[in-house]
Scaffold this motif. Structure first.
Motif, short mmCIF file in Angstrom:
data_model
loop_
_atom_site.label_atom_id
_atom_site.label_comp_id
_atom_site.label_asym_id
_atom_site.label_seq_id
_atom_site.Cartn_x
_atom_site.Cartn_y
_atom_site.Cartn_z
N GLY A 424 0.83 -1.21 0.00
CA GLY A 424 0.00 0.00 0.00
C GLY A 424 0.85 1.25 0.00
O GLY A 424 1.08 1.87 1.05
N TRP A 425 1.31 1.62 -1.19
CA TRP A 425 2.20 2.78 -1.27
C TRP A 425 1.48 4.09 -0.98
O TRP A 425 2.08 5.04 -0.48
CB TRP A 425 2.86 2.82 -2.65
CG TRP A 425 3.89 1.76 -2.83
CD1 TRP A 425 3.80 0.65 -3.61
CD2 TRP A 425 5.17 1.70 -2.21
NE1 TRP A 425 4.93 -0.11 -3.51
CE2 TRP A 425 5.81 0.52 -2.64
CE3 TRP A 425 5.84 2.52 -1.30
CZ2 TRP A 425 7.07 0.16 -2.23
CZ3 TRP A 425 7.10 2.15 -0.88
CH2 TRP A 425 7.72 0.99 -1.33
N ARG A 426 0.21 4.16 -1.29
CA ARG A 426 -0.54 5.39 -0.97
C ARG A 426 -0.66 5.56 0.54
O ARG A 426 -0.49 6.67 1.06
CB ARG A 426 -1.91 5.34 -1.62
CG ARG A 426 -1.87 5.36 -3.14
CD ARG A 426 -3.24 5.50 -3.75
NE ARG A 426 -3.18 5.50 -5.19
CZ ARG A 426 -2.91 6.58 -5.93
NH1 ARG A 426 -2.69 7.74 -5.32
NH2 ARG A 426 -2.86 6.50 -7.24
N ALA A 427 -0.97 4.45 1.25
CA ALA A 427 -1.03 4.53 2.71
C ALA A 427 0.35 4.84 3.28
O ALA A 427 0.48 5.61 4.25
CB ALA A 427 -1.57 3.22 3.28
N CYS A 428 1.38 4.26 2.69
CA CYS A 428 2.74 4.53 3.14
C CYS A 428 3.07 6.01 2.97
O CYS A 428 3.62 6.65 3.88
CB CYS A 428 3.72 3.67 2.35
SG CYS A 428 5.46 4.03 2.66
#
Length: 946
Positions: A424-428
């Motif tokens: 989850g790069w957006r959450a990261c």
């Protein structure tokens, strides 16, 4: 219990847990729309009572946690609300069956349940049912809140009945032993007739009844039951349940001391009844936590339901200090049991929230540190993210901002762990953004231009690199460029030479796909990333507005009011403009720019990079008038030092123009650099007046240019030097050609002659012209040419000092250096060329036959003398012979046949001057030339003209 609830707080002990879940296929948006309305009904006043019921809603709850409901009743699911869609009567039986299957999951603990059906109409929907509510659509469900209130009242009825049933249990020695899941196998074969076992049963039941009283809104009763449970359980060393009783006592005391709650939720809870409000003033009194328990309350048959005696003897609940001590004791008991790790962790979280309310940060950090080291089962990645996020939130609440950022960053990295199939790069990225304040990092470059650098630069650079990497993995090159630009701009002083090269290479690779702009980037969650101008690439040290070239500078025409009229205010001080005087002084420009002419601004810049810096599209940023900036490109060598750069542009309209800054393109990033954001920049002013376009005149002459200049240029004049050599009395014409090379018509022409005085010699005017024919061609339109003629006629009249009398022998005069400019000015410097004379030819006076010269001259020398004595000067006999009646203020004429003045006459003049003490005397030359054969010297007497 294996799944911790990190959102737990002390006041949750008085809530009833209700689970809201969808049944079948329900759109997520529609489900949470209804869930939000349901969860808004979080507290309900009980009818015919002063008690308040609090509800805690969850849309997901692990069934294994429900098994701990006897240990702490707020963990028990007592209500179930399901939401489903049903479009036809055929689907109804299957839908209702799913509802029953959902209830069986929590069937052992449920008090009541409800089913909300959306979309079903007809005969089935019209049947009155208590456990099912039918609504035509999600928009037509006005009675949802009322249905929830009725549902909560039904929960209260069951709760109250259970409380009374447990409190009035008269089963004698057969009080059931409440157990947690992992204890059941430990009690197999245990002696149930022992006194130790009975006390264990009584203590656990007392604690359980205390939980029920707390949920039913009976705070004082719960305090008494908790105190009694603590004494019973302590006597039998039942540490797990003793910890639960101590935690229940702490929770009831927290609810009493902090009616607004400790979970940081919006709003405050209502007061817990009138009996407590009377004692609210004594809640912090030392020793107020003492409770006297009546031994008669403990009967051989069970628990006495009448607790009025205990209530009356309860001096108060725990003090704020004792709450923390009891929490520590409870957590220490939980720590004895490996399977109670979740309970221990949640107790630590609750204690931290209470300590945050008490502003005891250091003690709170100790509880949090203990929570970090609590070993739980193998957590999933999602659970790890939640755990680190809650730890970060709690550290933030107690003021440990950097520690909070540390755990938030760990949570961000966990979102992109290699073990996750779809990271989850957006959450990261979102979590990384939330860590910025903790590391004293802001994404606004303006914050880094104020004062010294704050925070650890190495950690900040690492975090910015992680933001760049997350942005790239998200597939957003614009974010990569923005964060790399911010890194290069704000951390330039901390980057090594190799790091500077690496960052710039990465930036150029990203800008090849997506150039950097000055637009604000808005993220999906509404966060705005401001633009990052490269004010350090290059670094500007000074900005100077330059005057126009001398040939293009405007000259203000003389005003009709004269030169002495002042436009300043007559007031010495005015409070209206006092605040701006300093700014006006700093930004005053004493020249003007002209509309349509190229204007220049000089910048002193240097390159801080260890390699050559190429700056493209560098131009000016202005306001006030329409301005066409002409961009420039430059290449600065590595660590160049100060380097002058001139930026040019053309104002298109008139008015006040302000140079606000400059724009550049470096490494593919376009930057608008404002002077206000450049610290330490020196400037001679930023605002200049642009006047309307003026005509431009080009002058050419018929004479050749001179190789010599008459005098050094003053800076405000443009001159063209031409030369001509004439004999005395000779005449020559000078043709001057005027060409309008501008865009405006030339309406007026003035021609003046100016005489230059050199080495105290004064020469006469010898120029004449007639402008009538020339002025008939005016106004002179652009591209047109006009001419006029200047007549040069040499007529010189010499009047010299004693050392200049020998110049009479000159047989010619040359005129050189005729400067021409616009407005037309003439500066003439005659050059006298002397020739050696024969001293023997001046021996005779009055003999005209021995005159030897190429030309005969008649020269009048007028010499004025001033006698500074109080009496007249008495000349000698020899002087009378030469001057006659000179000293009676009469003029005499002395004839001489030689151009050279005799030596005895020169000596007499010198003695006269010496005797008259002529500190200030005058020698004027007015030249008149005739072709005659005699030479007269007119010598006035003792003049008093000065």
């Amino acid at each position: 219990m294996s799944v911790p609830d990190y959102m737990q707080c002390a006041e949750d002990h008085q809530t009833l847990l209700v689970v809201v879940q969808p049944v079948g296929i329900v759109p997520e948006e529609s489900f949470f729309r209804i869930y939000k309305r349901i969860s808004a009904v979080s507290q309900v006043n009980v009818r015919d009572s002063q008690r308040v019921l609090y509800i805690r809603y969850r849309h997901h709850y692990p069934p294994e946690n429900n098994e701990w409901g006897d240990f702490q009743t707020h963990r028990k699911v007592v209500g179930l609300i399901t939401i489903t869609e049903c479009s036809s009567a055929k689907e109804w039986p299957q839908t209702f069956e799913k509802f029953h299957l959902q209830k069986e999951m929590y069937g052992s603990t449920l008090y009541d349940s409800r089913l909300f059906v959306f979309g079903l109409q007809g005969e089935i929907a019209e049947q009155p049912r208590t456990d099912v509510a039918f609504y035509p659509s999600y928009d037509e469900c006005e009675t949802v809140e009322k249905r929830i209130e009725d549902f909560i009242e039904s929960l209260f009825i069951v709760l109250e009945s259970k409380r009374l049933d447990r409190a009035t249990d008269k089963s004698g020695d057969k009080i059931p032993l409440l157990c947690v899941p992992f204890e059941k196998k430990d009690f197999v074969g245990l002696d149930t007739d022992s006194r130790h076992y009975k006390k264990r049963c009584q203590g656990r039941m007392r604690k359980h009844v205390g939980d029920l009283c707390l949920q039913a809104g009976m705070l004082q009763d719960s305090l008494v039951h908790y105190h009694m449970a603590v004494e019973l359980l302590r006597s039998v060393n039942d540490f797990l349940w003793l910890g639960a009783a101590l935690e229940g006592l702490c929770s009831a005391s927290v609810i009493y001391h902090y009616p607004g709650g400790t979970g940081g939720k919006v709003g405050s809870r209502r007061a817990q009844g009138g009996s407590l409000s009377a004692e609210a003033g004594n809640r912090h009194r030392p020793g107020a936590q003492e409770v006297l328990i009546d031994p008669g309350a403990l009967t051989s048959n069970g628990i006495n339901a009448d607790t009025s005696a205990e209530i009356g003897r309860a001096k108060n609940c725990l003090s704020p200090e004792d709450i923390i001590e009891k929490y520590k004791e409870a957590i220490s008991y939980y720590g004895k049991y490996k399977n109670a790790g979740v309970i221990e962790l949640e107790a630590c979280v609750k204690a931290v929230r209470v300590l945050a309310m008490q502003k005891r940060s250091m003690e709170a950090s100790e509880f949090l540190q203990n929570a970090v080291y609590i070993n739980l089962r193998q957590l999933s990645e999602e659970e790890k993210i939640q755990r680190y996020s809650i730890l970060s939130e709690l550290y933030e609440r107690i003021g440990f901002h950097r520690k909070s950022a540390f755990f938030k960053r760990i949570a961000a990295m966990q979102c992109a762990a290699p073990s996750i199939p779809e990271p989850g790069w957006r959450a990261c990225y979102k979590l990384l953004l939330e860590t910025l304040p903790g590391y004293s990092l802001s994404l606004d470059p303006q914050d880094f231009s104020k004062g010294t650098h704050r925070g650890w630069a190495a950690v900040q650079m690492r975090l910015l690199h992680e933001l760049v990497y997350a942005s790239r993995r998200m597939g957003n090159p614009a974010l990569c460029v923005r964060h790399l630009s911010f890194l290069l701009q704000t951390m330039l002083d901390f980057l090594s030479d190799q790091e500077k090269k690496d960052v710039t290479q990465s930036l150029e690779s990203y800008t090849a796909k997506c150039p950097g702009t000055m637009e604000v980037i808005t993220l999906p969650d509404g966060l705005k990333l401001p633009p990052v101008p490269f004010t350090k690439l290059p670094i500007v040290k000074s900005v100077k507005l330059l005057n126009l070239p001398t040939s293009l500078r405007p000259h203000k025409m003389k005003s009709l009011l004269g030169q002495n009229v002042s436009t300043k205010s007559p007031f010495i001080y005015s409070p209206i403009i006092a605040h701006s005087r300093g700014e006006e002084r700093n930004k005053k420009i004493d020249f003007q720019w002209v509309q349509g002419d190229v204007c220049e601004v000089q910048l002193m810049v240097y390159n801080p990079m260890p390699f050559e810096l190429r700056v493209e599209n560098m131009g000016l940023l202005t306001t006030g008038v329409e301005f066409e900036s002409l961009p420039a490109a430059l290449s600065l060598p590595a660590e160049s030092g100060l380097y002058p750069v001139t930026l040019v542009g053309v104002p298109q309209t008139t008015g006040q123009i302000t140079v606000n800054g400059y724009h550049t393109s470096v490494f593919g990033v376009f930057s608008d650099c404002l002077l206000d954001n450049l610290p330490g920049v020196k400037t001679n002013g930023c605002t200049v007046e642009v006047i309307p376009a003026l005509p431009r005149l080009q002058i050419s002459t018929s004479l050749p240019r001179s190789a010599h200049t008459l005098q050094p240029s003053s800076g405000d004049e443009i001159s063209t030097n031409v030369s001509v050599q004439l004999y005395n009395g000779e005449t020559q014409q000078l043709i001057i050609k005027l060409e309008n090379i501008g865009t405006e018509p030339l309406e007026k022409l003035e021609v003046t002659a100016k005489t230059v005085n050199t080495k105290e010699k004064l020469y006469g005017d010898f120029l004449s012209w007639n402008l009538e024919d020339t002025l008939c061609q005016f106004p002179l339109k652009p591209g047109k040419i006009a001419t006029f003629v200047v007549n040069i006629k040499v007529k010189l009249d010499f009047s010299c000092q004693e050392n200049l009398l020998q110049d009479l022998s000159d047989d010619g005069i040359s005129v050189s250096g005729l400067p021409l400019s616009s407005p037309f000015r003439q500066v003439v410097k005659p050059r006298v060329e002397t020739k050696p004379l024969n001293p023997q030819e001046s021996s005779k006076v009055g003999d005209f036959s021995h005159v030897k010269s190429q030309q005969q001259w008649e020269c009048y020398f007028k010499i004025g003398l001033k006698n500074l004595e109080m009496q007249n000067f008495v000349p000698s006999t020899k002087e009378k012979k030469h001057f006659g009646a000179l000293f009676t203020c009469q003029s005499v004429v002395l004839a001489t046949k030689k151009l050279q003045v005799p030596n005895d006459l020169c000596d007499s003049i010198r003695r006269i001057l010496k005797g008259c003490k002529a500190e200030t005397w005058f020698a004027a030359c007015v030249a008149k030339l005739w072709w005659e054969g005699t030479c007269w010297i007119l010598l006035p007497g003792l003049w008093n003209e000065f």
